[in-house]
Design a protein around this motif. Sequence first.
Motif, PDB file in Angstrom:
ATOM      1  N   VAL A   2     -11.078  32.639 -17.079  1.00 46.29           N
ATOM      2  CA  VAL A   2     -11.930  31.750 -17.845  1.00 46.29           C
ATOM      3  C   VAL A   2     -12.508  30.675 -16.943  1.00 46.29           C
ATOM      4  N   GLU A   3     -13.807  30.464 -17.022  1.00 44.04           N
ATOM      5  CA  GLU A   3     -14.427  29.361 -16.292  1.00 44.04           C
ATOM      6  C   GLU A   3     -14.494  28.159 -17.224  1.00 44.04           C
ATOM      7  N   LEU A   4     -13.799  27.095 -16.864  1.00 43.03           N
ATOM      8  CA  LEU A   4     -13.691  25.938 -17.739  1.00 43.03           C
ATOM      9  C   LEU A   4     -14.999  25.176 -17.810  1.00 43.03           C
ATOM     10  N   LYS A   5     -15.377  24.810 -19.024  1.00 39.50           N
ATOM     11  CA  LYS A   5     -16.544  23.953 -19.210  1.00 39.50           C
ATOM     12  C   LYS A   5     -16.040  22.518 -19.262  1.00 39.50           C
ATOM     13  N   PHE A   6     -16.331  21.765 -18.221  1.00 46.74           N
ATOM     14  CA  PHE A   6     -15.685  20.466 -18.044  1.00 46.74           C
ATOM     15  C   PHE A   6     -16.693  19.373 -17.722  1.00 46.74           C
ATOM     16  N   CYS A   7     -16.234  18.133 -17.905  1.00 43.92           N
ATOM     17  CA  CYS A   7     -16.963  16.952 -17.454  1.00 43.92           C
ATOM     18  C   CYS A   7     -15.951  15.978 -16.862  1.00 43.92           C
ATOM     19  N   VAL A   8     -16.440  14.886 -16.330  1.00 44.08           N
ATOM     20  CA  VAL A   8     -15.578  13.866 -15.738  1.00 44.08           C
ATOM     21  C   VAL A   8     -15.834  12.539 -16.435  1.00 44.08           C
ATOM     22  N   ALA A   9     -14.763  11.872 -16.862  1.00 45.79           N
ATOM     23  CA  ALA A   9     -14.856  10.529 -17.432  1.00 45.79           C
ATOM     24  C   ALA A   9     -14.197   9.550 -16.473  1.00 45.79           C
ATOM     25  N   MET A  10     -14.887   8.453 -16.198  1.00 47.84           N
ATOM     26  CA  MET A  10     -14.355   7.430 -15.300  1.00 47.84           C
ATOM     27  C   MET A  10     -14.477   6.071 -15.971  1.00 47.84           C
ATOM     28  N   VAL A  11     -13.379   5.311 -15.961  1.00 41.32           N
ATOM     29  CA  VAL A  11     -13.373   3.969 -16.529  1.00 41.32           C
ATOM     30  C   VAL A  11     -13.497   2.957 -15.397  1.00 41.32           C
ATOM     31  N   LEU A  12     -14.415   2.016 -15.569  1.00 41.73           N
ATOM     32  CA  LEU A  12     -14.717   1.037 -14.522  1.00 41.73           C
ATOM     33  C   LEU A  12     -14.347  -0.369 -14.967  1.00 41.73           C
ATOM     34  N   PHE A  13     -14.020  -1.202 -13.983  1.00 41.44           N
ATOM     35  CA  PHE A  13     -13.851  -2.638 -14.216  1.00 41.44           C
ATOM     36  C   PHE A  13     -14.221  -3.364 -12.940  1.00 41.44           C
ATOM     37  N   ASP A  14     -15.312  -4.092 -12.997  1.00 36.00           N
ATOM     38  CA  ASP A  14     -15.789  -4.864 -11.845  1.00 36.00           C
ATOM     39  C   ASP A  14     -15.812  -4.010 -10.582  1.00 36.00           C
ATOM     40  N   PRO A  15     -16.521  -2.882 -10.591  1.00 37.74           N
ATOM     41  CA  PRO A  15     -16.461  -1.961  -9.452  1.00 37.74           C
ATOM     42  C   PRO A  15     -17.249  -2.463  -8.244  1.00 37.74           C
ATOM     43  N   ASP A  16     -16.883  -1.943  -7.085  1.00 40.42           N
ATOM     44  CA  ASP A  16     -17.670  -2.106  -5.861  1.00 40.42           C
ATOM     45  C   ASP A  16     -18.737  -1.018  -5.897  1.00 40.42           C
ATOM     46  N   TRP A  17     -19.919  -1.379  -6.362  1.00 37.63           N
ATOM     47  CA  TRP A  17     -20.924  -0.371  -6.674  1.00 37.63           C
ATOM     48  C   TRP A  17     -21.331   0.496  -5.479  1.00 37.63           C
ATOM     49  N   PRO A  18     -21.584  -0.056  -4.281  1.00 43.26           N
ATOM     50  CA  PRO A  18     -21.957   0.823  -3.154  1.00 43.26           C
ATOM     51  C   PRO A  18     -20.897   1.884  -2.858  1.00 43.26           C
ATOM     52  N   SER A  19     -19.612   1.459  -2.842  1.00 41.21           N
ATOM     53  CA  SER A  19     -18.538   2.413  -2.587  1.00 41.21           C
ATOM     54  C   SER A  19     -18.419   3.420  -3.721  1.00 41.21           C
ATOM     55  N   LEU A  20     -18.547   2.944  -4.959  1.00 40.62           N
ATOM     56  CA  LEU A  20     -18.428   3.828  -6.113  1.00 40.62           C
ATOM     57  C   LEU A  20     -19.544   4.860  -6.129  1.00 40.62           C
ATOM     58  N   CYS A  21     -20.769   4.435  -5.861  1.00 36.12           N
ATOM     59  CA  CYS A  21     -21.904   5.369  -5.892  1.00 36.12           C
ATOM     60  C   CYS A  21     -21.744   6.475  -4.857  1.00 36.12           C
ATOM     61  N   ALA A  22     -21.164   6.149  -3.719  1.00 32.03           N
ATOM     62  CA  ALA A  22     -20.924   7.180  -2.698  1.00 32.03           C
ATOM     63  C   ALA A  22     -19.965   8.239  -3.231  1.00 32.03           C
ATOM     64  N   ARG A  23     -18.922   7.803  -3.952  1.00 34.22           N
ATOM     65  CA  ARG A  23     -17.989   8.767  -4.533  1.00 34.22           C
ATOM     66  C   ARG A  23     -18.623   9.555  -5.662  1.00 34.22           C
ATOM     67  N   LEU A  24     -19.470   8.893  -6.452  1.00 35.65           N
ATOM     68  CA  LEU A  24     -20.149   9.595  -7.545  1.00 35.65           C
ATOM     69  C   LEU A  24     -21.071  10.678  -7.012  1.00 35.65           C
ATOM     70  N   GLU A  25     -21.720  10.400  -5.897  1.00 38.58           N
ATOM     71  CA  GLU A  25     -22.594  11.417  -5.299  1.00 38.58           C
ATOM     72  C   GLU A  25     -21.798  12.657  -4.909  1.00 38.58           C
ATOM     73  N   SER A  26     -20.590  12.451  -4.389  1.00 36.89           N
ATOM     74  CA  SER A  26     -19.738  13.579  -4.040  1.00 36.89           C
ATOM     75  C   SER A  26     -19.341  14.358  -5.293  1.00 36.89           C
ATOM     76  N   LEU A  27     -18.958  13.644  -6.355  1.00 41.12           N
ATOM     77  CA  LEU A  27     -18.555  14.312  -7.589  1.00 41.12           C
ATOM     78  C   LEU A  27     -19.693  15.116  -8.201  1.00 41.12           C
ATOM     79  N   LEU A  28     -20.914  14.614  -8.069  1.00 45.05           N
ATOM     80  CA  LEU A  28     -22.070  15.308  -8.648  1.00 45.05           C
ATOM     81  C   LEU A  28     -22.347  16.652  -7.973  1.00 45.05           C
ATOM     82  N   GLU A  29     -21.742  16.885  -6.812  1.00 48.31           N
ATOM     83  CA  GLU A  29     -21.922  18.183  -6.151  1.00 48.31           C
ATOM     84  C   GLU A  29     -21.325  19.314  -6.982  1.00 48.31           C
TER      85      GLU A  29
END
Length: 322
Positions: A2-29
């Motif tokens: 079975v190929e799982l149909k999935f998404c990712v949920a992330m909870v943020l609090f006062d994030p370091d946006w430049p660092s976070l966006c770099a990780r989000l770009e990786s996840l979007l792959e």
Amino acid sequence: MVELKFCVAMVLFDPDWPSLCARLESLLEVCPKLILMDNTPTTNATSIPSAEVRQFLQTDRIQYQHLGSNLGICVAYNRAAQIAQSEGYQWMFTLDQDTLADADFIKSMLESSEAYEASTASTAYTANDVNVNFKDVGLFAPRLHLGDGLFQGQSADQHSAVPNYSEVEVVMSSGCLLSLKVFLTLNGFDEDFWLDGFDHEYCFHLKSAEFKRIMCEDVLLTHSLGATTKESRFFMRGHRHISNHSAWRRRLIARNRRLLWSKYPSEVQWIQTEKHQEKKEFFETLILEKSGLKKVWSILMGMRDFHQGRRGSPHFLEKGLD
């Protein structure tokens, strides 16, 4: 398989946006959808995303919601799960900004989860079923590396010898892959907890409903536990790992521990272990941490909060107290 149909949920609090966006770009792959729930209060002007970040967040594969105030991690994940279900996803990863997850981690977790399905044949899948679900699995979890040789579950020197999968009592939520069908059937995370202990409560809820919590032993994920340090004193043998939680966090942990014990009194052995751990933390906090006396007073206040029936959002944070 079975190929799982999935998404990712992330909870943020006062994030370091430049660092976070770099990780989000990786996840979007590898992730078809990222659901970001931001608990940062609107009064914190320094955490407002820049125009460049807002443009990045406007992609169709990212859904960003600013909740306006700190509603707690449980509310955030529960709302993300509702969004995920409404868009047809059956599985949801739970991440927070302290979890160093990237595309390789997501791929490893998916491969391991799908391999578990293939090896156990524990799926209720049919080709036209939009509710693909392992009939007896509530969540898959990675083995968390907590830093300095500490692992969730067995110790590091035992790690290479464990089998690929194990059924566990409780896990931390970071990096878990949740069955949305099960999650929403059980009404999600208990919002009485607000923060600490909610993931352990959900594991016991799964257990009581006869759903498994499966750890993928061969998938590691690094998770930061606040400002953990190693401390020692001349009268102590060896070092201690100290979390250095703030006074308000100590208070919340003390309250939520008792809330969890009261909900699952039949988990006698686990409760005894937790009580021993609390006593150990009490004295280590007093002796080894800065402002130790203030923090142990907060622990006592947390015990009082429980006995006074206080649940959900900590009232002392609303009043601006520490």
